[in-house]
Design an enzyme around this catalytic site. Structure first.
Site, mmCIF file in Angstrom:
data_model
loop_
_atom_site.group_PDB
_atom_site.id
_atom_site.type_symbol
_atom_site.label_atom_id
_atom_site.label_comp_id
_atom_site.label_asym_id
_atom_site.label_seq_id
_atom_site.Cartn_x
_atom_site.Cartn_y
_atom_site.Cartn_z
ATOM 1 N N ASN A 212 0.846 -1.199 0.000
ATOM 2 C CA ASN A 212 0.000 0.000 0.000
ATOM 3 C C ASN A 212 0.881 1.247 0.000
ATOM 4 O O ASN A 212 2.097 1.148 -0.046
ATOM 5 C CB ASN A 212 -0.959 -0.022 1.200
ATOM 6 N N ASP A 281 -4.389 -6.464 5.206
ATOM 7 C CA ASP A 281 -5.369 -7.326 5.867
ATOM 8 C C ASP A 281 -5.270 -8.769 5.379
ATOM 9 O O ASP A 281 -5.702 -9.690 6.056
ATOM 10 C CB ASP A 281 -6.784 -6.784 5.625
ATOM 11 N N LYS A 291 9.427 -16.558 -10.116
ATOM 12 C CA LYS A 291 8.640 -15.446 -10.666
ATOM 13 C C LYS A 291 7.484 -15.947 -11.538
ATOM 14 O O LYS A 291 7.687 -16.819 -12.386
ATOM 15 C CB LYS A 291 9.590 -14.573 -11.495
ATOM 16 N N PHE A 326 -5.147 3.699 14.604
ATOM 17 C CA PHE A 326 -5.588 4.625 13.560
ATOM 18 C C PHE A 326 -6.692 3.936 12.777
ATOM 19 O O PHE A 326 -6.710 2.708 12.682
ATOM 20 C CB PHE A 326 -4.430 4.942 12.603
ATOM 21 N N LYS A 340 -13.827 0.184 15.354
ATOM 22 C CA LYS A 340 -12.457 -0.338 15.542
ATOM 23 C C LYS A 340 -11.939 -0.025 16.953
ATOM 24 O O LYS A 340 -11.209 -0.819 17.544
ATOM 25 C CB LYS A 340 -11.509 0.245 14.488
ATOM 26 N N LYS A 344 -10.878 -3.393 18.908
ATOM 27 C CA LYS A 344 -9.444 -3.617 19.186
ATOM 28 C C LYS A 344 -9.067 -3.220 20.610
ATOM 29 O O LYS A 344 -7.897 -3.156 20.948
ATOM 30 C CB LYS A 344 -8.603 -2.851 18.161
HETATM 31 O O1 PMT Z 1 2.556 6.416 6.437
HETATM 32 P P1 PMT Z 1 1.846 7.654 5.961
HETATM 33 O O2 PMT Z 1 2.012 7.874 4.468
HETATM 34 O O3 PMT Z 1 2.227 8.868 6.756
HETATM 35 O O4 PMT Z 1 0.276 7.433 6.149
HETATM 36 C C1 PMT Z 1 -0.258 7.377 7.424
HETATM 37 C C2 PMT Z 1 -1.373 6.335 7.540
HETATM 38 C C3 PMT Z 1 -2.510 6.700 6.599
HETATM 39 C C4 PMT Z 1 -0.844 4.941 7.153
HETATM 40 C C5 PMT Z 1 -1.827 6.355 9.037
HETATM 41 O O5 PMT Z 1 -2.305 7.632 9.366
HETATM 42 C C6 PMT Z 1 -2.933 5.352 9.289
HETATM 43 O O6 PMT Z 1 -4.105 5.619 9.132
HETATM 44 N N1 PMT Z 1 -2.538 4.107 9.685
HETATM 45 C C7 PMT Z 1 -3.443 2.982 9.860
HETATM 46 C C8 PMT Z 1 -3.758 2.405 8.506
HETATM 47 C C9 PMT Z 1 -4.681 1.206 8.579
HETATM 48 O O7 PMT Z 1 -4.275 0.144 8.232
HETATM 49 O O8 PMT Z 1 -5.835 1.457 9.108
HETATM 50 P P2 PMT Z 1 -7.022 0.344 9.307
HETATM 51 O O9 PMT Z 1 -8.229 1.162 9.509
HETATM 52 O O10 PMT Z 1 -6.997 -0.636 8.205
HETATM 53 O O11 PMT Z 1 -6.592 -0.410 10.621
HETATM 54 C C10 PMT Z 1 -7.038 -0.036 11.915
HETATM 55 C C11 PMT Z 1 -5.942 -0.175 12.938
HETATM 56 O O12 PMT Z 1 -5.555 -1.547 13.088
HETATM 57 C C12 PMT Z 1 -4.667 0.553 12.590
HETATM 58 O O13 PMT Z 1 -4.137 1.082 13.779
HETATM 59 C C13 PMT Z 1 -3.768 -0.527 12.027
HETATM 60 O O14 PMT Z 1 -2.372 -0.253 12.243
HETATM 61 C C14 PMT Z 1 -4.197 -1.735 12.822
HETATM 62 N N2 PMT Z 1 -4.090 -3.015 12.111
HETATM 63 C C15 PMT Z 1 -4.804 -3.254 10.990
HETATM 64 C C16 PMT Z 1 -4.732 -4.495 10.379
HETATM 65 C C17 PMT Z 1 -3.903 -5.480 10.941
HETATM 66 N N3 PMT Z 1 -3.794 -6.677 10.367
HETATM 67 N N4 PMT Z 1 -3.191 -5.213 12.030
HETATM 68 C C18 PMT Z 1 -3.260 -3.995 12.631
HETATM 69 O O15 PMT Z 1 -2.591 -3.742 13.640
#
Ligand code: PMT
Length: 402
Positions: A212, A281, A291, A326, A340, A344
């Site tokens: 991503n 995810d 490859k 986040f 979330k 979480k």
């Molecule tokens: O790196 P930058 O370019 O500065 O961008 C910042 C950002 C957009 C990446 C950051 O601000 C942000 O939003 N990070 C979380 C991105 C994300 O995966 O969000 P989510 O809504 O899918 O996940 C929710 C939370 O669970 C997040 O805290 C994530 O880190 C966590 N997560 C998600 C999936 C997973 N398998 N494990 C996790 O820990």
């Protein structure tokens, strides 16, 4: 929001080194950040750079000699020594380190270094053999023991052709270290903060991956703010372009499974966990050992869900430990973020938009809200990632006290 350099007086001591010209960039970045910079050039520095450039950049008289005629009738070096919030010596030659270590006061800079009680930060730059010489190393030890700080040197090819330590470290690293010393808010002193940052890369075959657009800027800003507030910081970083602060411990990982393992082995000892990484995810079930060939036929991939790292931390949280997540959403941001926060077991979630005009990925500013359990979302509007991290740690500091 004012940063650590705002309205601070910084004496920038420039000593004799081929890297002296880089001090112009340092001066300019400090001024940009809001500092009042007093440039001081030793006699040797003036063989490499002139005072006029520094005067143009800082708007201040560049001090070049101890007994120059100044308009200010005060004993100038003592007055500056008292006023300064920080002495930054960049580049710092072997000579200034030796003089500072042994209290030799034979020019403006070395004299004023004795007179000041402000923090002192040296960014050494010299030939590798000079740097590694036991005399220089012993001087550095003396200065460290006395509470002086060091940024660098970096290793690489030097102007003299030698390869090894002795290069002036990048300006950004010098500013990071200066920001930590200048910051007055130390409400995370003694606390340990673990941050996930960047993207994850889930391999399809040896050369391709699912990933991503996370740049790591958010993780970098979080790490920097936590360091400024006095915390010990570890960043578990997936692939990302933004450089991480030199003062943070950095653990590099590629996949979500690696990230989970790195977090699981460290989270027990931390006070604060922040999940800023954009974790994939899903991962490819069975990455191809060689490859994928372009056959013209469509390619089917089976994906399995990755473990949720933030949720795992939420399930295993110690009493008193604070976890922050986040939510990156293209639509229905606040509802998804609220869900979330609960799922979480987070204490705080930062909802940031990744759709439309304001996409948080790679940007310097984000459209964000802060959500805590049982409270209405707090809108922050469009906010820089640096300011956002100040708001996050203000909340974290309160949560740690509760
Ligand atoms: O790196 P930058 O370019 O500065 O961008 C910042 C950002 C957009 C990446 C950051 O601000 C942000 O939003 N990070 C979380 C991105 C994300 O995966 O969000 P989510 O809504 O899918 O996940 C929710 C939370 O669970 C997040 O805290 C994530 O880190 C966590 N997560 C998600 C999936 C997973 N398998 N494990 C996790 O820990």
């Amino acid at each position: 929001m004012p940063g650590p350099f705002s309205q601070k007086e910084i004496v920038l001591g420039v000593t004799g080194s081929i890297a002296a010209y880089k001090a112009c960039d340092i001066a300019s970045r400090l001024v940009e950040a809001g500092a009042n910079v007093i440039p001081v050039l030793t006699r040797s520095a003036q063989e490499f750079v002139g005072p006029v450039s520094f005067e143009a950049i800082t708007g201040n008289h560049a001090i070049t000699a101890l007994f120059e005629r100044l308009q200010n009738p005060e004993i100038e070096h003592i007055a500056v020594a008292r006023r300064a919030h920080l002495f930054l010596i960049a580049p710092a030659s072997a000579n200034i380190l030796a003089k500072a270590a042994h209290g030799i006061a034979d020019d403006w800079l070395s004299t004023t270094l004795l007179a000041t009680r402000a923090p002192i930060l040296f960014a050494p730059a010299m030939n590798t053999q000079m740097y590694l010489h036991p005399a220089t190393q012993a001087n550095i030890e003396i200065l460290r023991a006395r509470g002086c700080s060091f940024a660098g040197p970096a290793s690489g090819t030097l102007a003299c052709g030698e390869v090894g330590p002795g290069r002036l470290i990048e300006t950004s690293a010098i500013l990071e270290a200066a920001g930590v010393l200048l910051s007055e808010q130390k409400d995370l002193a003694g606390k340990r903060v673990l941050i996930t940052s960047g993207a994850t890369h889930e391999p399809l075959d040896p050369v391709r991956f699912l990933g991503n657009r996370s740049s790591g800027k958010m993780g970098r800003a979080l790490a920097l703010e936590a360091l400024r507030r006095g915390a010990d910081v570890t960043v578990v970083s997936g692939p990302a372009q933004a450089p991480l602060p030199h003062a943070a411990e950095v653990v590099r990982v590629k996949t979500a499974l690696d990230m989970l393992e790195a977090v699981q082995s460290r989270v027990d000892t931390v006070d604060v966990f922040i999940a800023a990484a954009a974790v994939a995810d899903y991962r490819v079930d069975a990455p191809a050992p060689s490859k994928h060939k372009h056959t013209g036929a469509s390619l089917q991939l089976t994906l399995s869900p990755n473990p949720d790292i933030a949720a795992w931390v939420g399930q295993h949280k110690r009493p008193g430990q604070v976890s922050v997540g986040f939510a990156a959403e293209t639509d229905d941001l606040l509802n998804h973020a609220g869900a979330k926060l609960a799922a979480k077991n987070l204490d705080l979630i930062v909802a940031n938009s990744v759709g439309g005009a304001h996409c948080a990925f790679g940007a310097d500013s984000v459209l964000a809200w802060l959500l805590t359990p049982g409270n209405p979302p707090e809108p922050l509007d469009l906010i820089s990632k640096e300011d956002l991290t100040q708001r996050i740690f203000d909340k974290v500091a309160l949560l740690l006290q509760s």
